[in-house]
Write a protein that holds these residues in place. Structure first.
Motif, PDB file in Angstrom:
ATOM      1  N   ILE A 248       1.257  -1.425  -0.449  1.00  0.00           N
ATOM      2  CA  ILE A 248       0.069  -0.072   0.436  1.00  0.00           C
ATOM      3  C   ILE A 248       0.628   1.085  -0.288  1.00  0.00           C
ATOM      4  O   ILE A 248       1.597   1.186   1.217  1.00  0.00           O
ATOM      5  N   ARG A 249       0.105   2.399  -0.780  1.00  0.00           N
ATOM      6  CA  ARG A 249       1.206   3.410  -1.321  1.00  0.00           C
ATOM      7  C   ARG A 249       0.740   4.130  -0.396  1.00  0.00           C
ATOM      8  O   ARG A 249      -0.634   3.995   0.014  1.00  0.00           O
ATOM      9  N   HIS A 250       1.556   5.074   0.571  1.00  0.00           N
ATOM     10  CA  HIS A 250       0.499   6.191   1.684  1.00  0.00           C
ATOM     11  C   HIS A 250      -0.184   7.566   0.923  1.00  0.00           C
ATOM     12  O   HIS A 250      -0.321   6.860  -0.519  1.00  0.00           O
TER      13      HIS A 250
ATOM     14  N   TYR B  95       0.552 -10.058  -9.487  1.00  0.00           N
ATOM     15  CA  TYR B  95      -0.458  -8.610  -8.870  1.00  0.00           C
ATOM     16  C   TYR B  95      -1.750  -8.658  -9.612  1.00  0.00           C
ATOM     17  O   TYR B  95      -1.476  -8.795 -10.829  1.00  0.00           O
ATOM     18  N   THR B  96      -2.917  -7.548  -9.041  1.00  0.00           N
ATOM     19  CA  THR B  96      -3.460  -7.412  -8.882  1.00  0.00           C
ATOM     20  C   THR B  96      -3.664  -5.924  -8.031  1.00  0.00           C
ATOM     21  O   THR B  96      -2.969  -5.655  -7.359  1.00  0.00           O
ATOM     22  N   ILE B  97      -3.966  -4.477  -9.058  1.00  0.00           N
ATOM     23  CA  ILE B  97      -4.267  -3.087  -8.182  1.00  0.00           C
ATOM     24  C   ILE B  97      -5.576  -3.736  -7.858  1.00  0.00           C
ATOM     25  O   ILE B  97      -6.833  -3.353  -8.389  1.00  0.00           O
ATOM     26  N   LEU B  98      -6.190  -3.029  -6.723  1.00  0.00           N
ATOM     27  CA  LEU B  98      -7.347  -3.377  -5.852  1.00  0.00           C
ATOM     28  C   LEU B  98      -8.064  -1.635  -5.715  1.00  0.00           C
ATOM     29  O   LEU B  98      -7.092  -0.745  -6.198  1.00  0.00           O
TER      30      LEU B  98
ATOM     31  N   ILE C  95       0.523  -7.011   5.488  1.00  0.00           N
ATOM     32  CA  ILE C  95       0.466  -5.708   4.674  1.00  0.00           C
ATOM     33  C   ILE C  95       1.725  -4.762   4.493  1.00  0.00           C
ATOM     34  O   ILE C  95       2.395  -4.665   5.990  1.00  0.00           O
ATOM     35  N   VAL C  96       1.949  -4.262   3.781  1.00  0.00           N
ATOM     36  CA  VAL C  96       3.602  -3.261   3.833  1.00  0.00           C
ATOM     37  C   VAL C  96       3.282  -1.774   3.238  1.00  0.00           C
ATOM     38  O   VAL C  96       2.316  -1.822   1.810  1.00  0.00           O
TER      39      VAL C  96
ATOM     40  N   LYS D  37      -1.913  -6.651  -4.746  1.00  0.00           N
ATOM     41  CA  LYS D  37      -1.769  -7.178  -3.869  1.00  0.00           C
ATOM     42  C   LYS D  37      -1.568  -8.634  -4.712  1.00  0.00           C
ATOM     43  O   LYS D  37      -1.075  -8.204  -6.206  1.00  0.00           O
ATOM     44  N   ILE D  38      -0.274  -8.819  -4.270  1.00  0.00           N
ATOM     45  CA  ILE D  38      -0.095 -10.333  -4.425  1.00  0.00           C
ATOM     46  C   ILE D  38       0.377 -11.183  -4.486  1.00  0.00           C
ATOM     47  O   ILE D  38       0.263 -11.827  -3.026  1.00  0.00           O
ATOM     48  N   ASP D  39       0.436 -12.422  -5.463  1.00  0.00           N
ATOM     49  CA  ASP D  39       0.711 -13.730  -5.166  1.00  0.00           C
ATOM     50  C   ASP D  39       2.107 -13.892  -5.316  1.00  0.00           C
ATOM     51  O   ASP D  39       2.105 -14.247  -6.607  1.00  0.00           O
TER      52      ASP D  39
END
Length: 179
Positions: A6-8, A176-179, A133-134, A168-170
């Motif tokens: 997650i970007r700030h 990956y997908t962007i939520l 979560i990062v 989201k990375i598997d």
């Protein structure tokens, strides 16, 4: 294993200012942005939250879980002498070599992109828990995405990562997908 990057949220700084590892606060719309992001991950059973130690990340990490940890490897690029200067006020003779080869050329008294990439990937590889979560910065997220997709670092800015982006990375498939 699933990892969420997650970007700030929007930082409290004027556009056009160079900032990387400067500890910029969040903007006045933080609560609104944070609540929107929390809504996107509300169904996730979170096992771990790791954050850059900069307050624009830790404030969001605190909203996600008070039991988060920080890791300096998740900080944005160190822009050295350019930190908190207007981009257009930095002399071209300083910026041009870096702009022409940001991957290898370090910012004066700062880092190059390979430095950021190395520390970001080391941290990413050490994630042990599913649904971690990062909370971090665009440069770190781009580095991880270039790593999992085998993209050339020179092309990392092709990954568009606006404030508040959730990736989201598997880790099994590196999809990956962007939520």
């Amino acid at each position: 294993m699933i990892v969420y990057l997650i970007r700030h949220t929007t930082p409290n700084i004027e556009r056009g200012i160079c900032y990387g590892q400067s500890d910029i606060d969040v903007s006045d719309i933080f609560e609104e942005e944070a609540n929107f992001l929390l809504g996107k991950i509300k169904s996730v059973t979170i096992t771990d939250v790791i954050s850059s130690p900069l307050q624009r990340c830790t404030k969001l990490a605190t909203k996600i879980s008070t039991a988060y940890t920080t890791n300096a490897s998740l900080m944005e690029l160190d822009f050295g002498n350019w930190e908190l200067k207007k981009w257009n006020a930095i002399p071209d003779e300083e910026t041009n070599p870096w702009m022409n080869d940001f991957v290898n050329v370090p910012v004066p008294n700062g880092e190059n992109y390979l430095d950021l990439f190395a520390r970001a990937i080391k941290c990413y590889k050490n994630i042990q828990n599913n649904n971690t979560i990062v909370v971090t910065h665009a440069g770190v997220i781009r580095s991880i995405l270039t790593y999992i997709t085998n993209t050339n670092l020179n092309d990392s800015f092709d990954f568009k990562i606006p404030y508040g982006t959730i990736v989201k990375i598997d880790t099994e498939s590196n999809e990956y997908t962007i939520l």
